[in-house]
Scaffold this motif. Structure first.
Motif, PDB file in Angstrom:
ATOM      1  N   LEU A 192       0.691  -1.430   0.279  1.00  0.00           N
ATOM      2  CA  LEU A 192       0.127   0.102   0.199  1.00  0.00           C
ATOM      3  C   LEU A 192       1.068   1.123   0.047  1.00  0.00           C
ATOM      4  O   LEU A 192       1.417   1.226   0.651  1.00  0.00           O
ATOM      5  CB  LEU A 192      -1.018   0.289   1.161  1.00  0.00           C
ATOM      6  N   GLY A 193       0.790   2.373  -0.636  1.00  0.00           N
ATOM      7  CA  GLY A 193       0.946   3.375  -1.099  1.00  0.00           C
ATOM      8  C   GLY A 193       0.767   4.291   0.270  1.00  0.00           C
ATOM      9  O   GLY A 193      -0.250   4.160   0.829  1.00  0.00           O
ATOM     10  N   ALA A 194       1.505   5.536   0.977  1.00  0.00           N
ATOM     11  CA  ALA A 194       1.330   6.557   1.718  1.00  0.00           C
ATOM     12  C   ALA A 194       2.167   7.558   0.943  1.00  0.00           C
ATOM     13  O   ALA A 194       1.569   7.953  -0.527  1.00  0.00           O
ATOM     14  CB  ALA A 194       2.148   6.019   2.348  1.00  0.00           C
ATOM     15  N   GLY A 195       2.280   8.802   1.704  1.00  0.00           N
ATOM     16  CA  GLY A 195       2.356   9.921   0.670  1.00  0.00           C
ATOM     17  C   GLY A 195       3.902   9.915   0.376  1.00  0.00           C
ATOM     18  O   GLY A 195       4.765   9.014  -0.228  1.00  0.00           O
ATOM     19  N   LEU A 196       4.167  11.432  -0.412  1.00  0.00           N
ATOM     20  CA  LEU A 196       5.433  12.066  -0.816  1.00  0.00           C
ATOM     21  C   LEU A 196       5.914  12.583  -0.369  1.00  0.00           C
ATOM     22  O   LEU A 196       5.210  13.483   0.338  1.00  0.00           O
ATOM     23  CB  LEU A 196       4.944  12.528  -2.647  1.00  0.00           C
ATOM     24  N   ALA A 197       7.324  13.259  -0.457  1.00  0.00           N
ATOM     25  CA  ALA A 197       7.782  13.766  -0.014  1.00  0.00           C
ATOM     26  C   ALA A 197       7.666  15.435  -0.914  1.00  0.00           C
ATOM     27  O   ALA A 197       6.922  15.712  -2.067  1.00  0.00           O
ATOM     28  CB  ALA A 197       9.765  13.405  -0.508  1.00  0.00           C
ATOM     29  N   GLY A 198       7.999  16.131  -0.458  1.00  0.00           N
ATOM     30  CA  GLY A 198       7.959  17.429  -0.633  1.00  0.00           C
ATOM     31  C   GLY A 198       8.855  18.249  -1.714  1.00  0.00           C
ATOM     32  O   GLY A 198       8.199  18.683  -2.836  1.00  0.00           O
ATOM     33  N   ASP A 199       9.291  17.133  -3.197  1.00  0.00           N
ATOM     34  CA  ASP A 199       9.527  17.411  -4.117  1.00  0.00           C
ATOM     35  C   ASP A 199       8.983  16.920  -4.416  1.00  0.00           C
ATOM     36  O   ASP A 199       9.906  16.744  -5.678  1.00  0.00           O
ATOM     37  CB  ASP A 199      10.992  16.983  -3.849  1.00  0.00           C
ATOM     38  N   LEU A 239       9.138   9.533  -3.596  1.00  0.00           N
ATOM     39  CA  LEU A 239       8.561   8.791  -2.751  1.00  0.00           C
ATOM     40  C   LEU A 239       8.949   9.603  -0.990  1.00  0.00           C
ATOM     41  O   LEU A 239      10.050   9.827  -0.775  1.00  0.00           O
ATOM     42  CB  LEU A 239       9.064   7.471  -2.669  1.00  0.00           C
ATOM     43  N   GLY A 240       7.442   9.273  -0.034  1.00  0.00           N
ATOM     44  CA  GLY A 240       8.252   9.818   1.194  1.00  0.00           C
ATOM     45  C   GLY A 240       8.673   8.643   2.192  1.00  0.00           C
ATOM     46  O   GLY A 240       8.367   7.157   1.001  1.00  0.00           O
ATOM     47  N   ARG A 241       9.006   8.795   3.301  1.00  0.00           N
ATOM     48  CA  ARG A 241       9.650   8.009   3.954  1.00  0.00           C
ATOM     49  C   ARG A 241       8.725   6.501   4.025  1.00  0.00           C
ATOM     50  O   ARG A 241       9.408   5.388   3.627  1.00  0.00           O
ATOM     51  CB  ARG A 241       9.711   7.935   5.350  1.00  0.00           C
ATOM     52  N   ALA A 242       7.535   6.959   4.268  1.00  0.00           N
ATOM     53  CA  ALA A 242       6.816   5.458   4.484  1.00  0.00           C
ATOM     54  C   ALA A 242       6.196   5.494   3.773  1.00  0.00           C
ATOM     55  O   ALA A 242       6.567   3.454   3.449  1.00  0.00           O
ATOM     56  CB  ALA A 242       5.609   6.244   5.290  1.00  0.00           C
ATOM     57  N   GLY A 283      -1.338   3.115  -5.158  1.00  0.00           N
ATOM     58  CA  GLY A 283      -1.875   3.821  -4.304  1.00  0.00           C
ATOM     59  C   GLY A 283      -1.380   5.041  -4.881  1.00  0.00           C
ATOM     60  O   GLY A 283      -0.182   5.634  -6.134  1.00  0.00           O
ATOM     61  N   ASP A 284      -2.222   6.779  -5.366  1.00  0.00           N
ATOM     62  CA  ASP A 284      -1.825   7.376  -5.732  1.00  0.00           C
ATOM     63  C   ASP A 284      -2.220   8.572  -4.610  1.00  0.00           C
ATOM     64  O   ASP A 284      -3.206   9.494  -4.465  1.00  0.00           O
ATOM     65  CB  ASP A 284      -2.323   7.723  -7.672  1.00  0.00           C
ATOM     66  N   ALA A 285      -0.924   9.150  -4.366  1.00  0.00           N
ATOM     67  CA  ALA A 285      -1.359  10.403  -3.403  1.00  0.00           C
ATOM     68  C   ALA A 285      -0.366  11.944  -4.111  1.00  0.00           C
ATOM     69  O   ALA A 285       0.131  13.036  -3.577  1.00  0.00           O
ATOM     70  CB  ALA A 285      -0.753  10.777  -1.894  1.00  0.00           C
ATOM     71  N   SER A 286      -0.066  11.945  -5.346  1.00  0.00           N
ATOM     72  CA  SER A 286       0.499  13.211  -6.336  1.00  0.00           C
ATOM     73  C   SER A 286      -0.264  14.472  -6.339  1.00  0.00           C
ATOM     74  O   SER A 286       0.543  15.427  -6.532  1.00  0.00           O
ATOM     75  CB  SER A 286       0.833  12.617  -7.668  1.00  0.00           C
ATOM     76  N   GLU A 287      -1.656  13.886  -6.545  1.00  0.00           N
ATOM     77  CA  GLU A 287      -2.379  15.259  -6.413  1.00  0.00           C
ATOM     78  C   GLU A 287      -2.466  15.977  -7.857  1.00  0.00           C
ATOM     79  O   GLU A 287      -1.761  16.596  -7.810  1.00  0.00           O
ATOM     80  CB  GLU A 287      -2.621  16.575  -5.480  1.00  0.00           C
ATOM     81  N   ARG A 294       0.992  16.166  -8.632  1.00  0.00           N
ATOM     82  CA  ARG A 294       2.590  17.275  -9.100  1.00  0.00           C
ATOM     83  C   ARG A 294       3.451  17.017  -9.286  1.00  0.00           C
ATOM     84  O   ARG A 294       4.267  16.695  -9.377  1.00  0.00           O
ATOM     85  CB  ARG A 294       2.384  17.748  -7.877  1.00  0.00           C
ATOM     86  N   ALA A 295       3.382  14.746 -10.055  1.00  0.00           N
ATOM     87  CA  ALA A 295       4.454  13.889  -9.713  1.00  0.00           C
ATOM     88  C   ALA A 295       3.570  12.665 -10.078  1.00  0.00           C
ATOM     89  O   ALA A 295       2.236  11.933 -10.353  1.00  0.00           O
ATOM     90  CB  ALA A 295       4.815  14.067  -8.018  1.00  0.00           C
ATOM     91  N   ASP A 296       4.663  12.185 -10.045  1.00  0.00           N
ATOM     92  CA  ASP A 296       4.173  10.744 -11.267  1.00  0.00           C
ATOM     93  C   ASP A 296       3.504   9.821  -9.634  1.00  0.00           C
ATOM     94  O   ASP A 296       3.628   9.891  -8.643  1.00  0.00           O
ATOM     95  CB  ASP A 296       5.533   9.115 -11.140  1.00  0.00           C
ATOM     96  N   PRO A 297       2.000   8.623  -9.678  1.00  0.00           N
ATOM     97  CA  PRO A 297       1.504   8.416  -8.438  1.00  0.00           C
ATOM     98  C   PRO A 297       2.558   7.386  -8.139  1.00  0.00           C
ATOM     99  O   PRO A 297       3.819   6.718  -8.235  1.00  0.00           O
ATOM    100  CB  PRO A 297       0.427   7.755  -9.500  1.00  0.00           C
TER     101      PRO A 297
END
Length: 218
Positions: A48-55, A58-61, A85-89, A91-94
């Motif tokens: 399961l994907g989680a969030g992205l980093a500010g840039d 991939l975020g830490r999780a 999962g897709d938390a990109s909104e 602004r980036a690749d899913p």
């Protein structure tokens, strides 16, 4: 006033139960690393994907979950990785595609992975992945510890129950304040997920599936 107080108490109890489930999930589910030396084998690990980093990377999780899945595959514990999962909104690749890119960079063949890049909630993770997992075989769920029970419940609701689950890390954060925040958010999400899943299932059962807004599951 009595009705309002009753509703408030019910809401507080629901959130409290969800928070307790998050803590129980974090401290009772096994680490994925513990499975590496065991005898259990699974056809597919659902990561399961989680969030992205500010840039936008991939975020830490998300990275920790992806790497936990990679370790399981490379150790022969699972035969396939399914990223969702897709938390990109926009602004980036899913997230799921970025996790898949990480797997390819580590040498996994394209046949060893599949990607579901549209879901933006745990319920959608499960529902959108179900058709790709319907071929049968045992499923192992990979996520953060506090999230595993809700993830497993969502998978069962969607018709793709998992045989087992393992955590990449308990909370993915270090400070007690951030851990408490995750537990509280999970406590809020649990009753929300139950209500949305029940409404979606009821709508499907009475033939109103085509009229239900997809945002109901977000």
């Amino acid at each position: 006033m009595g009705v309002i107080r009753t509703l408030f108490l019910l809401a507080a109890a629901s959130v409290g139960a969800g928070a307790a489930a998050a803590v129980g999930s974090a401290y009772t589910t096994p680490s994925c690393a513990d499975l590496l030396s065991g005898d259990a084998r699974f056809d597919t690990a659902v990561v399961l994907g989680a969030g992205l980093a500010g840039d936008g990377t991939l975020g830490r999780a998300s990275e920790a979950r992806a790497r936990a899945g990679l370790d399981l595959y490379q150790a022969g514990i699972v035969g396939h990785l399914h990223f969702t999962g897709d938390a990109s909104e926009g602004r980036a690749d899913p997230v799921a595609r970025q996790m898949d890119t990480l797997a390819m960079a580590e040498g996994l063949p394209p046949s060893a992975t599949s990607v579901e890049p549209l879901s933006r909630s745990t319920l959608e993770n499960a529902l959108f992945s179900q058709p790709r997992l319907a071929r049968g075989g045992s499923l192992l769920l990979v996520s953060s510890g506090y999230h595993l029970w809700r993830g497993a419940a969502s998978m069962a609701w969607a018709g793709a129950p998992v045989a087992a689950a393992c955590q990449s890390a308990r909370f993915d954060v270090r400070s007690p304040a951030h851990k408490a925040e995750l537990v509280l958010l999970e406590g809020i999400k649990w009753p929300g997920n139950v209500a949305r899943a029940a409404l979606w299932s009821a709508g499907q059962a009475v033939g109103l599936g085509d009229y239900l807004p997809q945002k109901l599951l977000n």
